[in-house]
Design a protein around this motif. Structure first.
Motif, short mmCIF file in Angstrom:
data_model
loop_
_atom_site.label_atom_id
_atom_site.label_comp_id
_atom_site.label_asym_id
_atom_site.label_seq_id
_atom_site.Cartn_x
_atom_site.Cartn_y
_atom_site.Cartn_z
N LEU A 41 5.91 46.19 -4.02
CA LEU A 41 5.15 47.30 -3.43
C LEU A 41 5.87 48.63 -3.64
CD1 LEU A 41 3.91 45.74 -0.05
CD2 LEU A 41 2.64 46.02 -2.18
N THR A 42 7.18 48.62 -3.51
CA THR A 42 7.95 49.85 -3.75
C THR A 42 7.78 50.33 -5.18
OG1 THR A 42 9.59 49.19 -2.09
CG2 THR A 42 10.25 50.87 -3.68
N GLN A 43 7.83 49.40 -6.12
CA GLN A 43 7.66 49.75 -7.53
C GLN A 43 6.27 50.35 -7.79
OE1 GLN A 43 10.64 49.88 -9.11
NE2 GLN A 43 10.18 48.36 -10.71
N ILE A 44 5.25 49.78 -7.19
CA ILE A 44 3.89 50.27 -7.40
C ILE A 44 3.72 51.65 -6.76
CG2 ILE A 44 1.45 49.84 -6.93
CD1 ILE A 44 2.07 46.84 -7.08
N THR A 45 4.28 51.83 -5.57
CA THR A 45 4.22 53.14 -4.92
C THR A 45 4.87 54.21 -5.79
OG1 THR A 45 4.30 52.10 -2.74
CG2 THR A 45 4.82 54.43 -2.85
N GLN A 46 6.04 53.89 -6.33
CA GLN A 46 6.73 54.85 -7.19
C GLN A 46 5.97 55.08 -8.49
OE1 GLN A 46 9.39 56.68 -6.24
NE2 GLN A 46 9.00 55.65 -4.29
N TYR A 47 5.31 54.06 -8.99
CA TYR A 47 4.51 54.20 -10.21
C TYR A 47 3.40 55.22 -9.99
CZ TYR A 47 1.35 52.96 -14.04
OH TYR A 47 0.52 53.01 -15.14
N MET A 48 2.67 55.10 -8.88
CA MET A 48 1.57 56.02 -8.61
C MET A 48 2.08 57.44 -8.37
SD MET A 48 -1.23 53.81 -6.42
CE MET A 48 -0.12 53.15 -5.19
N GLY A 56 -3.33 57.04 -12.78
CA GLY A 56 -2.15 56.33 -12.29
C GLY A 56 -2.44 55.58 -11.00
N VAL A 57 -3.24 56.20 -10.11
CA VAL A 57 -3.63 55.53 -8.87
C VAL A 57 -4.51 54.32 -9.17
CG1 VAL A 57 -4.96 55.76 -6.74
CG2 VAL A 57 -3.39 57.58 -7.43
N LEU A 58 -5.44 54.47 -10.10
CA LEU A 58 -6.28 53.34 -10.48
C LEU A 58 -5.44 52.18 -10.99
CD1 LEU A 58 -8.98 51.95 -11.10
CD2 LEU A 58 -9.03 53.19 -13.28
N HIS A 59 -4.49 52.48 -11.87
CA HIS A 59 -3.61 51.44 -12.37
C HIS A 59 -2.82 50.80 -11.22
CE1 HIS A 59 -3.48 53.42 -16.64
NE2 HIS A 59 -4.63 52.84 -16.36
N GLY A 60 -2.34 51.63 -10.30
CA GLY A 60 -1.59 51.10 -9.18
C GLY A 60 -2.42 50.19 -8.30
N VAL A 61 -3.69 50.57 -8.07
CA VAL A 61 -4.56 49.74 -7.24
C VAL A 61 -4.84 48.40 -7.92
CG1 VAL A 61 -6.89 49.55 -6.28
CG2 VAL A 61 -5.60 51.67 -6.02
N LEU A 62 -5.00 48.41 -9.24
CA LEU A 62 -5.20 47.15 -9.96
C LEU A 62 -3.96 46.25 -9.81
CD1 LEU A 62 -6.94 48.40 -13.24
CD2 LEU A 62 -7.99 47.21 -11.29
N VAL A 299 -0.22 51.51 1.31
CA VAL A 299 0.55 51.93 0.14
C VAL A 299 0.12 53.33 -0.31
CG1 VAL A 299 1.08 51.42 -2.27
CG2 VAL A 299 0.99 49.57 -0.59
N LEU A 300 -1.19 53.58 -0.35
CA LEU A 300 -1.65 54.91 -0.76
C LEU A 300 -1.23 55.98 0.24
CD1 LEU A 300 -5.22 54.04 -2.09
CD2 LEU A 300 -3.31 54.94 -3.42
#
Length: 402
Positions: A41-48, A56-62, A299-300
């Motif tokens: 989850l931390t990695q995805i948060t930082q990715y977005m 980037g948010v769309l990719h993160g949600v996927l 997360v968002l």
């Protein structure tokens, strides 16, 4: 609520290492297992936050959808037999390694870095490994239970079809990867949902099942605090930063309150009261699916709070990206709780509907406000709903909390 314990399925006993637990509590091994999801989850948060775009948010949600469904699958597995014994513990330890690989590849999920292996392909293959381990373990646990074995068997095609689409998407890259990842998730989620509606999955303990999901939401909320800390990195401590930090903690507390003060009590009460197919439907719909927007909303919101903390002393407006993440994330969280309440009690919460409308309507204002002011507005909305529900639903809370 009746005292509840795990009991073996009537269709076939579990024996030796596959024996059902004698208590309905989550094991420490499962908490250990969840640690890899904290990192993910931390990695995805930082990715977005790093990409700072709608794409980037769309990719993160996927990616969040993949993470959620893989975790949810193991929550059902732990309800079938103790996770800290025998073959289940060994299998889940292997799955932990797979999830950790998924987390490591998040920064390269769509853009492979030069050198090394193909990042998107490694992610897809690691996810396939995690899902296959889960179904293999379930097949082992289901021995002697023909109904459950049949249910596991019909789950293989959508899971494998979804993973194949992930692998193809990782190979082609670009917009096709995004489209194929979305289709893969739809195939996986839709296929499992269709086969589960009248299926033979077992919910041996409502208490365990509810608690397992509660702990994952705690993980997500805790990750929001980690994101807030990341936003403060390399920024001097000033009045704006400290104010944003305090408000960030208040926002996380508001999210916690809306879920744990009443929703969890209702969920466990209703799930424990339901039996047979009715319990299965509640588990699938309220926990398997309605909990995804709850988790994604946390997360968002964390992305938005991180932006507020990082820019608290800039003297500029929050901007559209962080406004959508902050207010939109909190709105998505509230929407998930509304769906949860609708499924469990067949009602829409008036206070939460109002909060949802206010959060969505406040996005344009948040974009032009100073970051701290925008976060303060979200905190006020969450606090107002929490205070109203605490007063209005006191009797219901006392009833379901018995």
């Amino acid at each position: 609520m009746e005292s509840e314990q795990y009991v073996p399925s009537q269709s076939g006993p579990l024996t030796n290492a596959h024996e059902a637990p004698s208590s309905s509590r989550v094991t420490t091994f499962e908490l250990f297992f969840d640690l890899v999801y904290v990192f993910t989850l931390t990695q995805i948060t930082q990715y977005m936050a790093h990409h700072h775009t709608g794409k980037g948010v769309l990719h993160g949600v996927l990616l969040l959808a993949l993470v959620w469904f893989s975790w949810s699958a193991y929550a059902w597995l732990g309800n079938q037999a103790r996770a800290d014994r025998g073959v289940v513990r060994a299998g889940m330890a292997c799955a932990m390694a797979g999830v950790f690989v998924v987390a490591l590849t998040v920064p390269e999920a769509w853009d492979d870095l030069p050198g090394g292996l193909n990042g998107p392909l490694v992610l897809a293959c690691a996810y396939l490994f995690v899902r296959v381990v889960h179904l293999v373990l379930y097949s082992v646990l289901a021995r002697g239970d023909r109904g459950l074995l049949r249910q596991v068997a019909v789950s293989w095609p959508p899971v494998l079809a979804g993973c194949v689409l992930l692998i193809v998407g990782a190979e082609v890259g670009g917009r096709w990867q995004t489209a194929l990842f979305a289709v893969a998730i739809a195939v996986d989620w839709g296929g499992v949902y269709a086969t589960s509606r009248r299926g033979s999955w077992r919910i041996h303990s409502a208490r365990y099942f509810a608690e397992r999901h509660e702990l994952f939401i705690i993980i997500a909320i805790g990750e929001s605090l980690l994101a807030m800390g990341a936003g403060a990195t390399d920024h001097p401590v000033g009045a704006g930063l400290l104010t944003a930090a305090v408000l960030g903690v208040a926002a996380a507390t508001g999210l916690w309150w809306l879920y744990f003060d009443l929703a969890t009590l209702i969920g466990e009460h209703q799930l424990g009261k339901a039996q047979g197919p009715a319990r299965l439907r509640l588990a699938v719909n309220a926990y398997g699916y309605a909990h995804f927007p709850v988790m994604a909303g946390v997360v968002l919101t964390a992305v938005g709070v991180e932006g507020v903390v990082a820019h608290a002393d800039d003297g500029k407006a929050l901007g559209g990206f962080y406004a959508w993440a902050l207010c939109g994330g909190a709105a998505l969280y509230v929407l998930g709780l509304l769906l949860f309440g609708r499924i469990m009690l067949n009602v829409w919460g008036g206070f939460r509907l109002t909060a949802l409308c206010l959060l969505l309507a406040g996005i344009p204002a948040a974009a032009v406000l100073p970051p701290v002011a925008a976060l303060a507005g979200v905190v006020v909305i969450l606090a107002a709903v929490a205070a109203a529900e605490t007063r209005w639903y006191g009797e219901l809370r006392r009833h379901v909390g018995r």
